[in-house]
Design a protein around this motif. Structure first.
Motif, PDB file in Angstrom:
ATOM      1  N   ASN A 186      36.327  16.643  39.044  1.00  0.00           N
ATOM      2  CA  ASN A 186      35.747  16.748  40.382  1.00  0.00           C
ATOM      3  C   ASN A 186      35.553  18.212  40.697  1.00  0.00           C
ATOM      4  OD1 ASN A 186      34.840  15.005  42.280  1.00  0.00           O
ATOM      5  ND2 ASN A 186      36.849  14.435  43.065  1.00  0.00           N
ATOM      6  N   ARG A 187      34.310  18.663  40.837  1.00  0.00           N
ATOM      7  CA  ARG A 187      34.046  20.076  41.088  1.00  0.00           C
ATOM      8  C   ARG A 187      33.294  20.232  42.390  1.00  0.00           C
ATOM      9  NH1 ARG A 187      33.694  24.127  36.464  1.00  0.00           N
ATOM     10  NH2 ARG A 187      33.415  25.247  38.370  1.00  0.00           N
ATOM     11  N   HIS A 188      33.532  21.328  43.039  1.00  0.00           N
ATOM     12  CA  HIS A 188      32.831  21.686  44.264  1.00  0.00           C
ATOM     13  C   HIS A 188      32.200  23.051  44.063  1.00  0.00           C
ATOM     14  CE1 HIS A 188      34.770  18.352  46.238  1.00  0.00           C
ATOM     15  NE2 HIS A 188      35.949  18.799  45.876  1.00  0.00           N
ATOM     16  N   GLU A 189      31.221  23.369  44.905  1.00  0.00           N
ATOM     17  CA  GLU A 189      30.591  24.689  44.819  1.00  0.00           C
ATOM     18  C   GLU A 189      31.623  25.801  44.950  1.00  0.00           C
ATOM     19  OE1 GLU A 189      27.547  24.491  47.848  1.00  0.00           O
ATOM     20  OE2 GLU A 189      26.034  24.267  46.303  1.00  0.00           O
ATOM     21  N   THR A 190      32.665  25.578  45.754  1.00  0.00           N
ATOM     22  CA  THR A 190      33.659  26.629  45.964  1.00  0.00           C
ATOM     23  C   THR A 190      34.484  26.896  44.712  1.00  0.00           C
ATOM     24  OG1 THR A 190      35.237  25.039  46.860  1.00  0.00           O
ATOM     25  CG2 THR A 190      33.852  26.221  48.439  1.00  0.00           C
ATOM     26  N   ASP A 191      34.461  25.977  43.719  1.00  0.00           N
ATOM     27  CA  ASP A 191      35.204  26.198  42.484  1.00  0.00           C
ATOM     28  C   ASP A 191      34.666  27.397  41.712  1.00  0.00           C
ATOM     29  OD1 ASP A 191      36.748  23.987  43.040  1.00  0.00           O
ATOM     30  OD2 ASP A 191      35.583  22.648  41.757  1.00  0.00           O
ATOM     31  N   ASP A 192      33.421  27.751  41.946  1.00  0.00           N
ATOM     32  CA  ASP A 192      32.783  28.835  41.211  1.00  0.00           C
ATOM     33  C   ASP A 192      32.825  30.161  41.954  1.00  0.00           C
ATOM     34  OD1 ASP A 192      32.130  27.057  39.153  1.00  0.00           O
ATOM     35  OD2 ASP A 192      30.286  26.459  40.165  1.00  0.00           O
ATOM     36  N   ILE A 193      33.659  30.266  42.971  1.00  0.00           N
ATOM     37  CA  ILE A 193      33.794  31.496  43.752  1.00  0.00           C
ATOM     38  C   ILE A 193      35.111  32.157  43.375  1.00  0.00           C
ATOM     39  CG2 ILE A 193      33.954  32.510  46.057  1.00  0.00           C
ATOM     40  CD1 ILE A 193      32.459  29.916  47.024  1.00  0.00           C
ATOM     41  N   ILE A 194      35.023  33.408  42.982  1.00  0.00           N
ATOM     42  CA  ILE A 194      36.211  34.179  42.636  1.00  0.00           C
ATOM     43  C   ILE A 194      36.376  35.270  43.687  1.00  0.00           C
ATOM     44  CG2 ILE A 194      37.205  35.761  40.933  1.00  0.00           C
ATOM     45  CD1 ILE A 194      35.375  34.261  38.862  1.00  0.00           C
ATOM     46  N   THR A 195      37.587  35.446  44.180  1.00  0.00           N
ATOM     47  CA  THR A 195      37.868  36.558  45.092  1.00  0.00           C
ATOM     48  C   THR A 195      38.864  37.483  44.422  1.00  0.00           C
ATOM     49  OG1 THR A 195      39.607  35.335  46.232  1.00  0.00           O
ATOM     50  CG2 THR A 195      37.396  35.244  47.200  1.00  0.00           C
ATOM     51  N   ARG A 196      38.710  38.758  44.730  1.00  0.00           N
ATOM     52  CA  ARG A 196      39.620  39.772  44.190  1.00  0.00           C
ATOM     53  C   ARG A 196      39.529  41.003  45.077  1.00  0.00           C
ATOM     54  NH1 ARG A 196      36.292  43.466  42.127  1.00  0.00           N
ATOM     55  NH2 ARG A 196      34.406  42.848  41.023  1.00  0.00           N
ATOM     56  N   VAL A 197      40.474  41.908  44.882  1.00  0.00           N
ATOM     57  CA  VAL A 197      40.440  43.175  45.596  1.00  0.00           C
ATOM     58  C   VAL A 197      39.188  43.935  45.160  1.00  0.00           C
ATOM     59  CG1 VAL A 197      41.614  45.379  45.952  1.00  0.00           C
ATOM     60  CG2 VAL A 197      42.950  43.275  45.813  1.00  0.00           C
ATOM     61  N   ALA A 198      38.444  44.419  46.130  1.00  0.00           N
ATOM     62  CA  ALA A 198      37.215  45.161  45.825  1.00  0.00           C
ATOM     63  C   ALA A 198      37.551  46.510  45.204  1.00  0.00           C
ATOM     64  CB  ALA A 198      36.398  45.356  47.098  1.00  0.00           C
ATOM     65  N   GLN A 199      36.668  46.952  44.341  1.00  0.00           N
ATOM     66  CA  GLN A 199      36.817  48.239  43.670  1.00  0.00           C
ATOM     67  C   GLN A 199      35.632  49.122  44.036  1.00  0.00           C
ATOM     68  OE1 GLN A 199      36.891  46.869  39.653  1.00  0.00           O
ATOM     69  NE2 GLN A 199      38.892  45.897  39.881  1.00  0.00           N
ATOM     70  N   ALA A 200      35.770  50.412  43.826  1.00  0.00           N
ATOM     71  CA  ALA A 200      34.712  51.360  44.185  1.00  0.00           C
ATOM     72  C   ALA A 200      33.376  50.973  43.554  1.00  0.00           C
ATOM     73  CB  ALA A 200      35.111  52.776  43.777  1.00  0.00           C
ATOM     74  N   GLY A 201      33.395  50.442  42.352  1.00  0.00           N
ATOM     75  CA  GLY A 201      32.177  50.036  41.676  1.00  0.00           C
ATOM     76  C   GLY A 201      31.472  48.851  42.309  1.00  0.00           C
ATOM     77  N   ASP A 202      32.149  48.152  43.226  1.00  0.00           N
ATOM     78  CA  ASP A 202      31.557  46.996  43.915  1.00  0.00           C
ATOM     79  C   ASP A 202      30.771  47.387  45.164  1.00  0.00           C
ATOM     80  OD1 ASP A 202      32.827  45.092  42.176  1.00  0.00           O
ATOM     81  OD2 ASP A 202      34.678  45.279  43.364  1.00  0.00           O
ATOM     82  N   VAL A 203      31.012  48.576  45.681  1.00  0.00           N
ATOM     83  CA  VAL A 203      30.496  48.945  47.004  1.00  0.00           C
ATOM     84  C   VAL A 203      28.979  48.842  47.093  1.00  0.00           C
ATOM     85  CG1 VAL A 203      30.298  50.811  48.704  1.00  0.00           C
ATOM     86  CG2 VAL A 203      32.507  50.328  47.624  1.00  0.00           C
ATOM     87  N   LYS A 204      28.269  49.314  46.112  1.00  0.00           N
ATOM     88  CA  LYS A 204      26.807  49.278  46.165  1.00  0.00           C
ATOM     89  C   LYS A 204      26.304  47.842  46.310  1.00  0.00           C
ATOM     90  CE  LYS A 204      22.662  50.787  43.714  1.00  0.00           C
ATOM     91  NZ  LYS A 204      22.134  51.465  42.532  1.00  0.00           N
ATOM     92  N   ALA A 205      26.830  46.930  45.528  1.00  0.00           N
ATOM     93  CA  ALA A 205      26.423  45.523  45.602  1.00  0.00           C
ATOM     94  C   ALA A 205      26.872  44.883  46.914  1.00  0.00           C
ATOM     95  CB  ALA A 205      26.979  44.747  44.413  1.00  0.00           C
TER      96      ALA A 205
END
Length: 148
Positions: free
Chosen positions: A3-22
């Protein structure tokens, strides 16, 4: 069968400096308000930002701080328009709650922002109060989530 939901494909993590532009690219407000970028960079630098990744892309982010009368506070939740209504906001609020070091997590939104109010309710926040005169004619509703 799984049983899968759309939320199963969402990963959260602490943001890093390399993420800021996106992160800023998925935030329409940041495109015309440079101070948003400054706030995001500062939060990322302090480790007070979680990012959501969906389908290999930055789908949104949440900024927090721990100095709201001694409790945690979600100051901003941003979800890319492409990823809205897919569970990204709920995942980000859950990540903020998991990272919170206090027994309560607060957030707020204007009375006119029904989408944020529904998001907060869905994430287990309850109305805690109201602040008048921040935006004339549009009071700020304060919400709290009690953490285990």
């Amino acid at each position: 069968m799984q049983n899968r939901h759309e939320t199963d494909d969402i990963i959260t993590r602490v943001a890093q400096a390399g993420d800021v532009k996106a992160m800023l690219a998925c935030d329409a407000y940041a495109q015309t308000h440079p101070e948003r970028g400054q706030a995001v960079r500062a939060a990322v630098g302090k480790g007070h930002c979680q990012v959501a990744i969906r389908a290999g892309q930055v789908a949104g982010y949440v900024l927090t701080h721990g100095d709201f009368f001694g409790y945690g506070f979600v100051s901003l939740v941003v979800v890319s328009p492409v990823h809205q209504r897919c569970g990204v906001g709920l995942r980000l609020l859950a990540a903020a709650a998991n990272a919170c070091q206090t027994g309560k997590l607060f957030t707020s939104t204007n009375r006119s922002n029904g989408a944020a109010q529904r998001l907060f309710a869905g994430a287990g926040f309850v109305r805690s109060g109201q602040i008048d005169h921040l935006d004339e004619g549009d009071p700020e509703f304060v919400y709290v989530k009690f953490l285990p």
